[in-house]
Design an enzyme around this catalytic site. Structure first.
Site: not given
Ligand SMILES: [Zn+2]
Ligand SMILES: [Zn+2]
Length: 648
Positions: A337, A366, A384, A386, A388, A472, A518
């Site tokens: 992000c 992580r 991910q 991912d 945005h 969310k 996200h």
């Protein structure tokens, strides 16, 4: 008399000192047989505890989570009672209910104990359950409690008592067994009709390696035998479908100690499968107006100080990468992000440019404790899917709906049919702990609820579960074995646009803050492939599966014809291979079955002469002999049924 408010709102009068069980008996004896506990003004109580004031009451049965917890907690006590009877002098540490069943941590002292002893313990438990001993709640002064466990020389309970004060200590007693316990419990042991001890493990007292290692015994119980049988069958099936086992058999991924724990290595077949998944989503994302971006795997510490991630995770994650320059520090990226925020900032934006949608299959790192690592579901490096979205507040609902469409498209193509949308909103009582204006929150919360409603999703609303930075929606997906997985999160964010000072120029010529969304339909490629593997037991949809076809020549004589078949399939983009080993056909079929190959084409004299193939489906169905064209039509049809074009 006291007033009891029932869940449907009706208020009834009862004599002071009544119990939830008596109230249930008043309604029907059938109900009373199923009551495990009760919720009194939101707190879970024993159904046999006396009620002396006006309260609201909900009877809890096996269908309520708290009913199950009371059952499993009581089963832990029943197991402890049996163990104490069989192994006098053992010391008991803690014995709570868990997500699936219960455990008790036990210091067996001089005894040696293993799962070989389970049948003996289960037999004793059955005997004690049949006695229908009631669970008796006893409020006890601290001094008396201490003296009880001193006499028993149970240092674990004594240590637990140290943290408790007079007035908050209760014992629970059933039969000959007494435990220090907060409760609540079921009425009597007879409610525990079906149970099984599952396994043992070592567990340190209070989870600390410096302390003594105790024996943890896991078990599960049910009100009916039928449910226990179904559960045990499910466990067996889950073992067969374990993604770590299937991943190995199907040669999808591996791990190497030398590379490092929790760092998955994708093998050729797994990598190709993952690429197909990525391409499938990329194609839909182009149609949905996403633009691909690419960002590096490391970033300056400043980026994560700005995003707030450093403050939150810095100490507990991978430590900084240093350079020869004094004071210069980089981090492996834990999320994409912040990078995408900086891309948004790379040029001025007008209200007409929005929404901006950046997508990246971004690998993040992580640190997870080694004990937490598990196959592909808990790893230290993962990718991910991912994206945005930077949107105007008035676009939140429309964009949210589009994201839901995309997630549903993914679920359909991959055979996930049973899911609920869990919507996490603010805590109504405590609105100060959230960042962003009330107006924006109201707007986003309503937008999420309305979009879920418009898309006809089964929705559960959880108040107080929103992150401090935005509401969310999570998709809770049930797999083929009925296990629940969280896949596909859509998260609204007011925080990062604030921290990165993101702006756009509105139609009023003034600066405004965009809202960030996200989203990741798969979540991560690693976890998704693991869940999908266990869901379909390795039998991937035809469009996705590593090898779609295995050609099995009956003997070497038919190799030339087999190669012709192979080439023809390859030209039509069908993934096929020849099993050219000089094994018996039966053996080749069995091996192709283990590898979960959907179609086997058996080729012998007749097939070669007629230019046909004999088609056998995974699982054994014989589709007979057909021409290659017919076979191609068949596979094509199945693929197009699986996966349609994404439309917006
Ligand atoms: Zn207890
Ligand atoms: Zn993000």
């Amino acid at each position: 008399m006291i007033n009891i408010t029932l869940p449907d709102g009706t208020v009834k009068e009862y004599p002071k000192g009544t119990t939830a069980m008596q109230i249930a008996e008043g309604i029907s004896s059938g109900l009373a047989r199923n009551v495990l506990a009760a919720e009194i003004d939101g707190e879970v109580w024993d159904a046999t505890r006396t009620i002396n004031t006006d309260v609201s009451l909900k009877l809890l049965t096996w269908n309520d989570d708290n009913g199950k917890m009371a059952m499993w907690h009581s089963s832990a006590h029943l197991m402890a009672e049996a163990l104490e009877a069989l192994y006098p002098g053992i010391k008991l540490a803690i014995g709570p209910p868990i997500e699936n069943g219960f455990y008790y941590d036990i210091d067996f002292g001089e005894y040696s104990f293993s799962s070989d002893h389970f049948p003996k313990v289960e037999k004793k438990m059955t005997e004690l359950a049949r006695q229908k001993n009631s669970f008796e709640r006893i409020e006890i002064p601290k001094a008396e409690a201490v003296s009880y466990f001193r006499k028993k020389e149970d240092e674990y309970k004594l240590e637990l008592l140290e943290g408790l004060e007079d007035g908050e200590i209760t014992f629970y007693k059933q039969g000959e067994f007494t435990d220090l316990c907060r409760g609540p419990h079921i009425p009597h042991t007879g409610f525990i009709k079906a149970f099984k001890l599952l396994n043992t493990a070592g567990a340190y007292w209070r989870g600390d390696e410096k302390n003594k290692q105790l024996t943890r015994i896991y078990g599960i119980s049910f009100p009916k035998n039928k449910e226990l049988t179904a559960y045990l069958e499910m466990l067996e099936e889950a073992k067969k479908r374990d993604h770590r086992k299937l991943g190995k058999e199907m040669e999808l991924f591996t791990f190497s100690q030398k590379v490092g724990q929790g760092l998955p290595l994708w093998l050729p077949k797994g990598a190709a499968l993952r690429e197909r998944l990525e391409n499938f989503l990329k194609k839909a994302q182009v149609i949905a107006g996403y633009e691909p971006v690419i960002t590096p795997h490391i970033a300056s510490k400043d980026l994560y100080v700005c995003s707030g991630h450093y403050e939150k995770y810095g100490e507990d994650s991978f430590q900084p990468i240093k350079t020869p320059n004094e004071g210069e520090e980089f981090f492996l990226k834990p999320m994409n992000c912040p990078h995408h925020c900086e891309i948004y900032k790379s040029k001025p934006r007008s209200y007409k440019d929005l929404p901006v949608r950046y997508a990246e299959f971004g690998t993040v790192y992580r640190y997870e404790q080694s004990g937490e690592l598990h196959g592909l579901t808990r790893v230290r490096a993962f990718t991910q899917d991912d994206a945005h979205l930077f949107v105007r507040p008035d676009q939140v609902q429309e964009e949210f709906e589009k994201v839901i469409d995309l997630v549903l498209y993914v679920f359909k193509a991959l055979g996930f049919e049973d899911f609920t949308a869990q919507v996490s909103l603010r805590d109504k009582e405590n609105r100060d702990k959230y960042i962003g204006s009330d107006t924006n929150w109201d707007l986003a919360e309503n937008a999420i609820i309305d979009s879920a409603d418009k898309k006809g999703l089964k929705t559960i609303i959880e108040y107080g579960e929103a992150a401090f930075y935005g509401p969310k929606l999570d998709f809770m997906v049930k797999d083929a074995l009925g296990r629940s997985w969280q896949l596909g999160t859509i998260q609204v964010d007011y925080n990062l646009p604030e921290r990165f000072e993101l702006e756009y120029t509105g139609s009023d010529n003034k600066k405004h803050r965009p809202v960030m969304i996200h989203r990741a339909p798969f979540g991560s490629m690693e976890r998704f492939v693991a869940v999908l593997l266990e869901h379909c037991g390795g039998n991937f949809p035809l469009w996705l599966t590593p090898d779609q076809v295995c050609i099995l020549p009956i003997s070497d004589k038919y190799m030339d014809y087999s190669k012709e078949v192979l080439n023809s399939l390859k030209i039509s983009d069908i993934r096929a291979e020849i099993d050219d080993r000089s094994e018996k056909t039966g053996r080749k079929i069995r091996d192709a079955e283990v590898r979960k190959i959907p179609f086997m084409l058996i080729v012998g004299e007749r097939e070669a002469a007629e230019g046909k193939v004999s088609v056998r489906r995974h699982g054994g169905e014989d589709l007979g002999s057909m021409s290659l064209e017919e076979f191609k039509t068949l596979t094509n049809k199945e693929i197009t049924e699986n996966i349609d074009e994404f439309v917006v």
